[in-house]
Design a protein around this motif. Structure first.
Motif, PDB file in Angstrom:
ATOM      1  N   VAL A 188    -114.922  -9.010 -48.221  1.00 31.90           N
ATOM      2  CA  VAL A 188    -115.930  -9.940 -48.758  1.00 31.90           C
ATOM      3  C   VAL A 188    -117.322  -9.519 -48.311  1.00 31.90           C
ATOM      4  O   VAL A 188    -118.283  -9.530 -49.092  1.00 31.90           O
ATOM      5  N   GLU A 189    -117.434  -9.114 -47.036  1.00 33.83           N
ATOM      6  CA  GLU A 189    -118.751  -8.741 -46.504  1.00 33.83           C
ATOM      7  C   GLU A 189    -119.321  -7.510 -47.204  1.00 33.83           C
ATOM      8  O   GLU A 189    -120.547  -7.366 -47.301  1.00 33.83           O
ATOM      9  N   ILE A 190    -118.443  -6.639 -47.706  1.00 36.84           N
ATOM     10  CA  ILE A 190    -118.961  -5.436 -48.389  1.00 36.84           C
ATOM     11  C   ILE A 190    -119.001  -5.600 -49.904  1.00 36.84           C
ATOM     12  O   ILE A 190    -119.241  -4.632 -50.626  1.00 36.84           O
ATOM     13  N   GLY A 191    -118.759  -6.853 -50.388  1.00 33.10           N
ATOM     14  CA  GLY A 191    -119.072  -7.093 -51.792  1.00 33.10           C
ATOM     15  C   GLY A 191    -118.002  -7.658 -52.701  1.00 33.10           C
ATOM     16  O   GLY A 191    -118.286  -7.979 -53.851  1.00 33.10           O
ATOM     17  N   PHE A 192    -116.760  -7.806 -52.234  1.00 30.59           N
ATOM     18  CA  PHE A 192    -115.700  -8.300 -53.113  1.00 30.59           C
ATOM     19  C   PHE A 192    -115.587  -9.816 -53.056  1.00 30.59           C
ATOM     20  O   PHE A 192    -115.880 -10.445 -52.029  1.00 30.59           O
ATOM     21  N   HIS A 193    -115.144 -10.409 -54.166  1.00 33.86           N
ATOM     22  CA  HIS A 193    -114.810 -11.824 -54.157  1.00 33.86           C
ATOM     23  C   HIS A 193    -113.591 -12.036 -53.252  1.00 33.86           C
ATOM     24  O   HIS A 193    -112.749 -11.152 -53.112  1.00 33.86           O
ATOM     25  N   ALA A 194    -113.494 -13.223 -52.645  1.00 30.31           N
ATOM     26  CA  ALA A 194    -112.476 -13.483 -51.631  1.00 30.31           C
ATOM     27  C   ALA A 194    -111.064 -13.235 -52.147  1.00 30.31           C
ATOM     28  O   ALA A 194    -110.235 -12.621 -51.466  1.00 30.31           O
ATOM     29  N   HIS A 195    -110.759 -13.713 -53.385  1.00 30.16           N
ATOM     30  CA  HIS A 195    -109.392 -13.548 -53.892  1.00 30.16           C
ATOM     31  C   HIS A 195    -109.061 -12.083 -54.164  1.00 30.16           C
ATOM     32  O   HIS A 195    -107.935 -11.634 -53.945  1.00 30.16           O
ATOM     33  N   ASP A 196    -110.056 -11.320 -54.624  1.00 35.83           N
ATOM     34  CA  ASP A 196    -109.828  -9.890 -54.847  1.00 35.83           C
ATOM     35  C   ASP A 196    -109.669  -9.155 -53.517  1.00 35.83           C
ATOM     36  O   ASP A 196    -108.793  -8.297 -53.370  1.00 35.83           O
ATOM     37  N   ALA A 197    -110.499  -9.496 -52.544  1.00 36.35           N
ATOM     38  CA  ALA A 197    -110.437  -8.836 -51.240  1.00 36.35           C
ATOM     39  C   ALA A 197    -109.094  -9.078 -50.566  1.00 36.35           C
ATOM     40  O   ALA A 197    -108.507  -8.167 -49.971  1.00 36.35           O
ATOM     41  N   LEU A 198    -108.576 -10.320 -50.677  1.00 35.37           N
ATOM     42  CA  LEU A 198    -107.286 -10.627 -50.057  1.00 35.37           C
ATOM     43  C   LEU A 198    -106.167  -9.854 -50.748  1.00 35.37           C
ATOM     44  O   LEU A 198    -105.290  -9.283 -50.075  1.00 35.37           O
ATOM     45  N   LYS A 199    -106.189  -9.812 -52.080  1.00 29.01           N
ATOM     46  CA  LYS A 199    -105.150  -9.066 -52.811  1.00 29.01           C
ATOM     47  C   LYS A 199    -105.182  -7.590 -52.427  1.00 29.01           C
ATOM     48  O   LYS A 199    -104.130  -6.968 -52.204  1.00 29.01           O
ATOM     49  N   MET A 200    -106.355  -7.034 -52.311  1.00 28.87           N
ATOM     50  CA  MET A 200    -106.494  -5.624 -51.972  1.00 28.87           C
ATOM     51  C   MET A 200    -106.015  -5.352 -50.543  1.00 28.87           C
ATOM     52  O   MET A 200    -105.336  -4.352 -50.283  1.00 28.87           O
ATOM     53  N   ALA A 201    -106.340  -6.248 -49.622  1.00 27.88           N
ATOM     54  CA  ALA A 201    -105.911  -6.071 -48.232  1.00 27.88           C
ATOM     55  C   ALA A 201    -104.398  -6.191 -48.102  1.00 27.88           C
ATOM     56  O   ALA A 201    -103.755  -5.401 -47.390  1.00 27.88           O
ATOM     57  N   VAL A 202    -103.825  -7.192 -48.791  1.00 29.86           N
ATOM     58  CA  VAL A 202    -102.375  -7.411 -48.724  1.00 29.86           C
ATOM     59  C   VAL A 202    -101.619  -6.201 -49.262  1.00 29.86           C
ATOM     60  O   VAL A 202    -100.669  -5.697 -48.639  1.00 29.86           O
ATOM     61  N   GLN A 203    -102.016  -5.711 -50.431  1.00 29.69           N
ATOM     62  CA  GLN A 203    -101.300  -4.583 -51.020  1.00 29.69           C
ATOM     63  C   GLN A 203    -101.484  -3.311 -50.211  1.00 29.69           C
ATOM     64  O   GLN A 203    -100.559  -2.506 -50.077  1.00 29.69           O
ATOM     65  N   THR A 204    -102.654  -3.132 -49.628  1.00 27.43           N
ATOM     66  CA  THR A 204    -102.889  -1.958 -48.788  1.00 27.43           C
ATOM     67  C   THR A 204    -102.000  -2.000 -47.552  1.00 27.43           C
ATOM     68  O   THR A 204    -101.402  -0.988 -47.154  1.00 27.43           O
ATOM     69  N   ALA A 205    -101.882  -3.189 -46.935  1.00 24.26           N
ATOM     70  CA  ALA A 205    -101.002  -3.341 -45.768  1.00 24.26           C
ATOM     71  C   ALA A 205     -99.544  -3.104 -46.151  1.00 24.26           C
ATOM     72  O   ALA A 205     -98.795  -2.444 -45.421  1.00 24.26           O
ATOM     73  N   LYS A 206     -99.136  -3.648 -47.294  1.00 27.34           N
ATOM     74  CA  LYS A 206     -97.754  -3.456 -47.770  1.00 27.34           C
ATOM     75  C   LYS A 206     -97.493  -1.977 -48.039  1.00 27.34           C
ATOM     76  O   LYS A 206     -96.432  -1.446 -47.687  1.00 27.34           O
ATOM     77  N   GLY A 207     -98.453  -1.316 -48.646  1.00 29.96           N
ATOM     78  CA  GLY A 207     -98.291   0.109 -48.914  1.00 29.96           C
ATOM     79  C   GLY A 207     -98.154   0.922 -47.634  1.00 29.96           C
ATOM     80  O   GLY A 207     -97.333   1.848 -47.556  1.00 29.96           O
ATOM     81  N   ALA A 208     -98.955   0.573 -46.618  1.00 28.40           N
ATOM     82  CA  ALA A 208     -98.870   1.277 -45.332  1.00 28.40           C
ATOM     83  C   ALA A 208     -97.492   1.093 -44.703  1.00 28.40           C
ATOM     84  O   ALA A 208     -96.888   2.052 -44.206  1.00 28.40           O
TER      85      ALA A 208
END
Length: 266
Positions: A188-208
Protein backbone atom coordinates in the motif's frame (compact mmCIF):
# COMPACT_ATOMS: atom_id res chain seq x y z
CA UNK A 1 -15.14 -45.34 10.18
CA UNK A 2 -14.25 -44.18 13.69
CA UNK A 3 -16.65 -42.32 15.90
CA UNK A 4 -14.88 -39.24 17.16
CA UNK A 5 -15.70 -36.98 20.09
CA UNK A 6 -14.03 -33.59 20.28
CA UNK A 7 -14.18 -32.11 23.77
CA UNK A 8 -13.86 -28.35 23.60
CA UNK A 9 -15.14 -27.03 20.31
CA UNK A 10 -13.17 -23.79 20.07
CA UNK A 11 -11.07 -22.74 17.09
CA UNK A 12 -8.87 -25.86 16.87
CA UNK A 13 -11.66 -28.30 17.76
CA UNK A 14 -14.04 -26.91 15.15
CA UNK A 15 -11.27 -26.60 12.56
CA UNK A 16 -10.41 -30.27 13.07
CA UNK A 17 -14.03 -31.38 12.79
CA UNK A 18 -14.69 -29.39 9.63
CA UNK A 19 -11.37 -30.42 8.11
CA UNK A 20 -12.09 -34.13 8.68
CA UNK A 21 -15.46 -33.82 6.96
CA UNK A 22 -13.98 -31.77 4.11
CA UNK A 23 -11.41 -34.51 3.54
CA UNK A 24 -14.23 -36.90 2.61
CA UNK A 25 -12.96 -39.57 5.00
CA UNK A 26 -15.46 -38.71 7.74
CA UNK A 27 -19.08 -37.65 7.88
CA UNK A 28 -20.39 -35.07 10.30
CA UNK A 29 -22.82 -37.54 11.91
CA UNK A 30 -19.88 -39.58 13.24
CA UNK A 31 -18.31 -36.57 14.99
CA UNK A 32 -19.60 -35.32 18.34
CA UNK A 33 -18.71 -31.81 19.45
CA UNK A 34 -18.99 -30.70 23.06
CA UNK A 35 -19.15 -27.26 24.58
CA UNK A 36 -20.48 -25.85 27.81
CA UNK A 37 -23.10 -23.82 25.91
CA UNK A 38 -24.91 -25.49 22.99
CA UNK A 39 -25.94 -22.05 21.76
CA UNK A 40 -22.42 -21.75 20.37
CA UNK A 41 -22.79 -24.97 18.35
CA UNK A 42 -26.04 -24.25 16.51
CA UNK A 43 -24.30 -23.78 13.18
CA UNK A 44 -22.44 -27.09 13.56
CA UNK A 45 -25.63 -28.92 14.56
CA UNK A 46 -27.25 -27.63 11.36
CA UNK A 47 -24.31 -29.11 9.41
CA UNK A 48 -25.07 -32.56 10.86
CA UNK A 49 -22.56 -32.79 13.69
CA UNK A 50 -23.68 -34.34 16.95
CA UNK A 51 -23.50 -31.72 19.69
CA UNK A 52 -23.52 -32.10 23.45
CA UNK A 53 -22.89 -30.19 26.68
CA UNK A 54 -22.32 -33.48 28.56
CA UNK A 55 -18.73 -34.68 28.16
CA UNK A 56 -19.38 -37.93 30.03
CA UNK A 57 -22.21 -38.92 27.70
CA UNK A 58 -20.33 -37.78 24.62
CA UNK A 59 -17.30 -40.03 25.14
CA UNK A 60 -19.22 -43.25 25.77
CA UNK A 61 -19.35 -44.55 22.19
CA UNK A 62 -16.31 -42.74 20.81
CA UNK A 63 -13.33 -44.70 19.51
CA UNK A 64 -11.20 -41.56 19.48
CA UNK A 65 -11.58 -38.76 22.04
CA UNK A 66 -9.89 -35.47 21.18
CA UNK A 67 -9.12 -33.12 24.06
CA UNK A 68 -9.18 -29.59 22.63
CA UNK A 69 -9.67 -27.50 25.76
CA UNK A 70 -7.59 -24.93 27.59
CA UNK A 71 -4.84 -26.30 29.85
CA UNK A 72 -6.55 -24.73 32.86
CA UNK A 73 -9.74 -26.73 32.15
CA UNK A 74 -8.04 -30.09 31.74
CA UNK A 75 -8.13 -31.55 35.24
CA UNK A 76 -11.83 -30.81 35.73
CA UNK A 77 -12.73 -32.39 32.39
CA UNK A 78 -10.58 -35.47 33.02
CA UNK A 79 -12.16 -35.97 36.44
CA UNK A 80 -15.60 -35.82 34.79
CA UNK A 81 -14.89 -38.46 32.13
CA UNK A 82 -12.36 -40.80 33.75
CA UNK A 83 -14.90 -43.33 35.02
CA UNK A 84 -16.58 -43.51 31.59
CA UNK A 85 -13.46 -44.08 29.49
CA UNK A 86 -12.19 -47.58 28.71
CA UNK A 87 -8.79 -48.87 27.66
CA UNK A 88 -9.71 -49.45 24.00
CA UNK A 89 -10.29 -45.77 23.37
CA UNK A 90 -7.58 -43.50 22.00
CA UNK A 91 -7.22 -40.11 23.66
CA UNK A 92 -5.68 -37.44 21.47
CA UNK A 93 -4.62 -34.27 23.25
CA UNK A 94 -4.10 -31.07 21.28
CA UNK A 95 -3.55 -29.06 24.48
CA UNK A 96 -0.41 -26.93 24.64
CA UNK A 97 2.05 -27.73 27.42
CA UNK A 98 0.34 -30.91 28.64
CA UNK A 99 2.29 -34.19 28.59
CA UNK A 100 0.86 -37.66 28.13
CA UNK A 101 2.00 -38.33 31.70
CA UNK A 102 -0.07 -35.37 32.97
CA UNK A 103 -3.20 -36.93 31.52
CA UNK A 104 -2.41 -40.44 32.71
CA UNK A 105 -1.82 -39.11 36.20
CA UNK A 106 -5.57 -38.44 36.37
CA UNK A 107 -6.94 -41.18 34.12
CA UNK A 108 -4.54 -44.02 34.96
CA UNK A 109 -1.56 -45.58 33.18
CA UNK A 110 -3.76 -48.08 31.32
CA UNK A 111 -5.20 -45.36 29.07
CA UNK A 112 -3.86 -44.78 25.55
CA UNK A 113 -2.80 -41.15 25.03
CA UNK A 114 -1.28 -39.48 21.98
CA UNK A 115 -0.39 -35.81 21.71
CA UNK A 116 -0.98 -33.84 18.53
CA UNK A 117 -0.23 -30.23 17.69
CA UNK A 118 -2.08 -29.05 14.58
CA UNK A 119 -2.68 -25.47 13.49
CA UNK A 120 -5.81 -23.70 12.27
CA UNK A 121 -5.04 -24.44 8.60
CA UNK A 122 -6.49 -27.85 9.49
CA UNK A 123 -9.89 -26.39 8.52
CA UNK A 124 -8.81 -26.36 4.86
CA UNK A 125 -6.75 -29.55 4.95
CA UNK A 126 -3.41 -27.75 5.10
CA UNK A 127 -2.31 -28.21 8.72
CA UNK A 128 1.21 -28.98 9.79
CA UNK A 129 0.59 -31.41 12.64
CA UNK A 130 3.22 -32.92 14.92
CA UNK A 131 2.28 -36.03 16.91
CA UNK A 132 4.00 -37.83 19.78
CA UNK A 133 3.23 -40.59 22.25
CA UNK A 134 4.94 -41.95 25.34
CA UNK A 135 4.31 -45.70 25.06
CA UNK A 136 1.42 -46.04 22.62
CA UNK A 137 1.78 -48.90 20.13
CA UNK A 138 2.86 -48.31 16.54
CA UNK A 139 -0.65 -49.31 15.48
CA UNK A 140 -2.19 -46.54 17.58
CA UNK A 141 0.37 -43.97 16.46
CA UNK A 142 -0.19 -44.91 12.81
CA UNK A 143 -3.95 -44.55 13.28
CA UNK A 144 -3.60 -41.06 14.73
CA UNK A 145 -1.13 -40.17 12.00
CA UNK A 146 -3.63 -41.20 9.32
CA UNK A 147 -6.31 -39.16 11.06
CA UNK A 148 -4.28 -35.98 10.80
CA UNK A 149 -2.88 -36.79 7.35
CA UNK A 150 -6.44 -36.43 6.09
CA UNK A 151 -6.21 -32.74 7.00
CA UNK A 152 -2.60 -31.87 6.14
CA UNK A 153 0.98 -32.96 6.69
CA UNK A 154 2.21 -34.90 9.72
CA UNK A 155 5.58 -35.34 11.40
CA UNK A 156 6.03 -37.85 14.23
CA UNK A 157 8.41 -36.44 16.85
CA UNK A 158 9.68 -37.15 20.35
CA UNK A 159 7.37 -35.85 23.05
CA UNK A 160 10.01 -33.57 24.56
CA UNK A 161 9.88 -31.54 21.32
CA UNK A 162 6.14 -30.88 21.47
CA UNK A 163 6.42 -27.43 23.03
CA UNK A 164 8.88 -26.53 20.28
CA UNK A 165 6.40 -27.83 17.70
CA UNK A 166 3.74 -25.65 19.28
CA UNK A 167 5.85 -22.55 18.75
CA UNK A 168 7.00 -23.38 15.21
CA UNK A 169 3.75 -24.72 13.77
CA UNK A 170 0.76 -23.69 15.88
CA UNK A 171 1.98 -20.24 16.94
CA UNK A 172 3.96 -20.09 13.73
CA UNK A 173 0.92 -19.74 11.51
CA UNK A 174 0.23 -16.39 13.19
CA UNK A 175 3.84 -15.33 12.61
CA UNK A 176 3.61 -16.01 8.89
CA UNK A 177 0.20 -14.32 8.69
CA UNK A 178 1.70 -11.23 10.33
CA UNK A 179 4.55 -11.29 7.78
CA UNK A 180 1.99 -11.39 4.96
CA UNK A 181 0.10 -8.52 6.56
CA UNK A 182 3.32 -6.50 6.77
CA UNK A 183 4.09 -7.21 3.12
CA UNK A 184 0.63 -6.02 2.09
CA UNK A 185 1.06 -2.83 4.14
CA UNK A 186 4.34 -2.23 2.36
CA UNK A 187 2.51 -2.71 -0.91
CA UNK A 188 0.00 0.00 0.00
CA UNK A 189 2.81 2.39 0.91
CA UNK A 190 4.40 1.96 -2.53
CA UNK A 191 1.15 2.58 -4.38
CA UNK A 192 -1.25 -0.39 -4.47
CA UNK A 193 -4.82 -0.45 -3.24
CA UNK A 194 -5.16 -2.48 -0.02
CA UNK A 195 -7.13 -5.37 -1.55
CA UNK A 196 -4.69 -5.70 -4.45
CA UNK A 197 -1.66 -5.49 -2.16
CA UNK A 198 -3.03 -8.23 0.11
CA UNK A 199 -3.81 -10.53 -2.84
CA UNK A 200 -0.32 -10.00 -4.23
CA UNK A 201 1.35 -10.63 -0.87
CA UNK A 202 -0.71 -13.77 -0.19
CA UNK A 203 0.00 -15.33 -3.58
CA UNK A 204 3.69 -14.45 -3.39
CA UNK A 205 3.94 -16.12 0.03
CA UNK A 206 2.05 -19.17 -1.24
CA UNK A 207 4.33 -19.37 -4.26
CA UNK A 208 7.43 -19.22 -2.04
CA UNK A 209 6.13 -22.02 0.18
CA UNK A 210 5.07 -24.22 -2.75
CA UNK A 211 8.42 -23.63 -4.43
CA UNK A 212 10.24 -25.10 -1.42
CA UNK A 213 7.75 -27.94 -0.95
CA UNK A 214 7.93 -29.04 -4.58
CA UNK A 215 11.63 -28.55 -5.24
CA UNK A 216 12.87 -29.49 -1.74
CA UNK A 217 15.48 -26.75 -2.20
CA UNK A 218 16.92 -24.72 0.65
CA UNK A 219 15.44 -21.19 0.96
CA UNK A 220 18.83 -19.56 0.46
CA UNK A 221 19.25 -21.36 -2.86
CA UNK A 222 16.01 -19.85 -4.11
CA UNK A 223 16.92 -16.46 -2.67
CA UNK A 224 20.19 -16.52 -4.62
CA UNK A 225 18.19 -16.88 -7.84
CA UNK A 226 16.49 -13.50 -7.32
CA UNK A 227 19.35 -11.49 -5.83
CA UNK A 228 21.57 -9.95 -8.50
CA UNK A 229 24.63 -7.78 -7.76
CA UNK A 230 23.65 -4.25 -6.71
CA UNK A 231 20.02 -5.28 -7.27
CA UNK A 232 16.80 -4.20 -5.59
CA UNK A 233 16.11 -7.59 -3.93
CA UNK A 234 19.38 -7.78 -2.02
CA UNK A 235 19.00 -4.14 -1.01
CA UNK A 236 15.57 -4.87 0.47
CA UNK A 237 16.72 -8.07 2.20
CA UNK A 238 19.72 -6.38 3.75
CA UNK A 239 17.61 -3.49 5.01
CA UNK A 240 15.26 -5.98 6.70
CA UNK A 241 18.20 -7.79 8.27
CA UNK A 242 19.75 -4.52 9.48
CA UNK A 243 16.46 -3.95 11.31
CA UNK A 244 16.47 -7.40 12.88
CA UNK A 245 14.00 -9.33 10.70
CA UNK A 246 15.46 -12.84 11.13
CA UNK A 247 16.54 -12.16 14.70
CA UNK A 248 13.06 -10.96 15.71
CA UNK A 249 11.43 -13.98 14.08
CA UNK A 250 13.75 -16.41 15.85
CA UNK A 251 13.33 -14.65 19.21
CA UNK A 252 9.55 -14.78 18.82
CA UNK A 253 9.62 -18.53 18.18
CA UNK A 254 11.89 -19.12 21.20
CA UNK A 255 9.70 -17.05 23.51
CA UNK A 256 6.53 -18.81 22.33
CA UNK A 257 8.17 -22.17 23.04
CA UNK A 258 9.03 -21.06 26.58
CA UNK A 259 5.47 -19.83 27.12
CA UNK A 260 3.91 -23.00 25.68
CA UNK A 261 5.93 -25.16 28.04
CA UNK A 262 4.45 -23.49 31.11
CA UNK A 263 0.78 -23.13 30.17
CA UNK A 264 -0.45 -26.15 32.16
CA UNK A 265 1.14 -24.89 35.36
CA UNK A 266 -0.27 -21.37 35.21
Amino acid sequence: MSKITIIGSGNIGLSLAKGLVKSGQYISEDITLTRRSLVNLQEEAALGFQVSDDNTQAVMEAEIVVLAILPQQLRRVLEDIKDTLHTQQILVSVISGVNCADIKQVLGDDKVVVRAMPNTAIAIGQSMTCIAADNASDTVTDRVQRLFESVGSVVVIQEDLMTSATALCACGIAFFLRAIRAASQGGVEIGFHAHDALKMAVQTAKGAADLLLQTQNHPEGEIDKVTSPKGCTIAGLNEMEHNGFSSAFIKGIKLSAEKAGGLYNE
